[in-house]
Design an enzyme around this catalytic site. Sequence first.
Site, PDB file in Angstrom:
ATOM      1  N   GLN A  55       8.226  16.890   4.367  1.00  6.04           N
ATOM      2  CA  GLN A  55       7.503  15.852   5.796  1.00  6.04           C
ATOM      3  C   GLN A  55       5.941  15.921   5.144  1.00  6.04           C
ATOM      4  OE1 GLN A  55       8.661  14.761   7.802  1.00  6.04           O
ATOM      5  NE2 GLN A  55      11.271  14.889   7.365  1.00  6.04           N
ATOM      6  N   ASP A 108       8.856  23.847   0.802  1.00  4.53           N
ATOM      7  CA  ASP A 108       9.601  22.323   1.170  1.00  4.53           C
ATOM      8  C   ASP A 108       8.581  21.079   1.323  1.00  4.53           C
ATOM      9  OD1 ASP A 108      10.979  20.241   2.044  1.00  4.53           O
ATOM     10  OD2 ASP A 108      12.273  22.048   3.555  1.00  4.53           O
ATOM     11  N   CYS A 149      18.591  18.490  11.789  1.00  4.36           N
ATOM     12  CA  CYS A 149      18.844  19.328  11.001  1.00  4.36           C
ATOM     13  C   CYS A 149      18.342  20.787  11.196  1.00  4.36           C
ATOM     14  CB  CYS A 149      18.811  19.218  10.129  1.00  4.36           C
ATOM     15  SG  CYS A 149      20.102  17.519   9.267  1.00  4.36           S
ATOM     16  N   HIS A 184      14.435  23.399   8.513  1.00  3.61           N
ATOM     17  CA  HIS A 184      15.406  21.890   7.935  1.00  3.61           C
ATOM     18  C   HIS A 184      16.684  22.634   7.346  1.00  3.61           C
ATOM     19  CE1 HIS A 184      17.732  18.221   6.700  1.00  3.61           C
ATOM     20  NE2 HIS A 184      16.934  18.416   7.199  1.00  3.61           N
ATOM     21  N   LYS A 235      11.184   9.810   1.258  1.00  2.00           N
ATOM     22  CA  LYS A 235      10.390   9.662   2.363  1.00  2.00           C
ATOM     23  C   LYS A 235       8.958   9.323   2.313  1.00  2.00           C
ATOM     24  CE  LYS A 235      13.332  13.914   4.559  1.00  2.00           C
ATOM     25  NZ  LYS A 235      14.466  13.672   6.266  1.00  2.00           N
TER      26      LYS A 235
HETATM   27  N1  PMP Z   1      13.463  19.371   4.334  1.00  2.00           N
HETATM   28  C1  PMP Z   1      12.880  18.695   5.171  1.00  2.00           C
HETATM   29  C2  PMP Z   1      11.694  19.345   6.300  1.00  2.00           C
HETATM   30  C3  PMP Z   1      13.113  17.834   6.071  1.00  2.00           C
HETATM   31  O1  PMP Z   1      12.834  16.914   7.336  1.00  2.00           O
HETATM   32  C4  PMP Z   1      13.984  17.243   5.355  1.00  2.00           C
HETATM   33  C5  PMP Z   1      14.981  15.451   5.696  1.00  2.00           C
HETATM   34  N2  PMP Z   1      14.760  15.365   6.796  1.00  2.00           N
HETATM   35  C6  PMP Z   1      14.697  18.009   4.229  1.00  2.00           C
HETATM   36  C7  PMP Z   1      14.532  18.960   3.591  1.00  2.00           C
HETATM   37  C8  PMP Z   1      15.868  17.126   2.913  1.00  2.00           C
HETATM   38  O2  PMP Z   1      15.160  16.439   2.639  1.00  2.00           O
HETATM   39  P1  PMP Z   1      16.436  14.999   2.361  1.00  2.00           P
HETATM   40  O3  PMP Z   1      17.435  15.094   3.059  1.00  2.00           O
HETATM   41  O4  PMP Z   1      16.016  13.896   1.398  1.00  2.00           O
HETATM   42  O5  PMP Z   1      17.277  15.295   0.375  1.00  2.00           O
END
Ligand code: PMP
Length: 405
Positions: free
Chosen positions: A201, A198, A362, A121, A224
């Site tokens: 997910q 990270d 993203c 991401h 999430k």
């Molecule tokens: N890493 C991953 C794999 C994600 O899917 C996301 C959110 N889509 C993020 C980081 C960032 O999370 P947040 O926008 O809640 O900070």
Amino acid sequence: MNLQKIREEFPILAQKAYGKPIVYLDNGATTQKPQTVLDTLVRMYAEQNANIHRGVHFLSEQATEAYENARRTVRDFLNAALSQEIIFTSGATAAINLVAFSYGERYVKAGDEIIVSLMEHHSNIVPWQMMCERKGALLRVIPISDSGELLTEEYGKLLSSKTRLVAVTHVSNTLGTVNPVKELVRMAHNAGAHVLVDGAQSVQHIPVDVQDLACDFFAFSGHKLYGPTGIGVLYGRKELLDELPPWQGGGDMVDCVRFERTTYNELPFKFEAGTANYIDAVGLESAIRYLLSVGMKDIVDHEQALTRYALERLRQINGIRLFGTAKHRVGTFSLLLDGIHPYDAGMILDKMGIAVRTGTHCTQPLMQRYGIEGTLRASLALYNTFDEIDALCAGLEKAQKILKT
Ligand code: PMP
């Protein structure tokens, strides 16, 4: 697991979109909240609201205790060894930025290397690029196979004595791939590098044990995980966190402030400048308690059964292309329908009450890898049903009929 009862616990799922039942398949972006989390937030504001840590009065002590209890619940949820290793942030993004800044300041110098993967991401790419720019370090990228799995042999070749840190996602938000992080951590440690995982997910789909993974840092977001927005967690090993300089300055993160020299608070407060988001931290705790009450094993079993069914049903659709066919995966499906723009298909699904996400999710470098501009993504959560998978497939086929010329 009583799915009907679970669905009743999420008030938003009873709503309609355009007069049709909402089929919510955008859980990778954010999950819905059970009533118990909503009740907790209201109760905190209605009964226990006062700024934490700094007050001697009744309400402040109650709020502080609730906040520190939330930290302990997160510690147990991740199986971290110590509460001090749990830092509340505003989300996974803030947690990663914290490490990119503080770790960069302490450990990274010109010529060093940071490794990320091609399926990251943007939140787990850009902070490292910014750090590399500040420090004169180099970003290296682990490639993936067509099926959306990390090429671990290539990863092994990237690791060297120059590698300071590996930042890799546990589960891909676009492909659903579950990466072999335990093995990746082992390989990095053998090369003398640290690892940030990270977990944005992963925590909602698979049980996580940071001591078993042996990672140095682990980041995730509350929203999430059926919790509130604006709250997230950074786990870090105490020995490492102790060595890192603070990221932001302000109240609570200090010990003694003098114009000549300021000293910093101990862990975890050193990394929690300003008024903490104590209400949402307690909301997150409530979400974790909810998950545990449903049972992680039941959640995994249900979601895996849904995933198998979805894959089988999706593959029956003519002219569908699925991105991410890894063996170990969660219920996140990125797809394209031949000759149809994902946005157009998404709009038709929307009018049927089906919520999916379209675009790059993203993960622009990943889109580039597949030579595409975006996908349509359906992502599952514990409250989704087999009927909703059928509805998605029927919606995709309807989109084909309407949009195909
Ligand atoms: N890493 C991953 C794999 C994600 O899917 C996301 C959110 N889509 C993020 C980081 C960032 O999370 P947040 O926008 O809640 O900070």
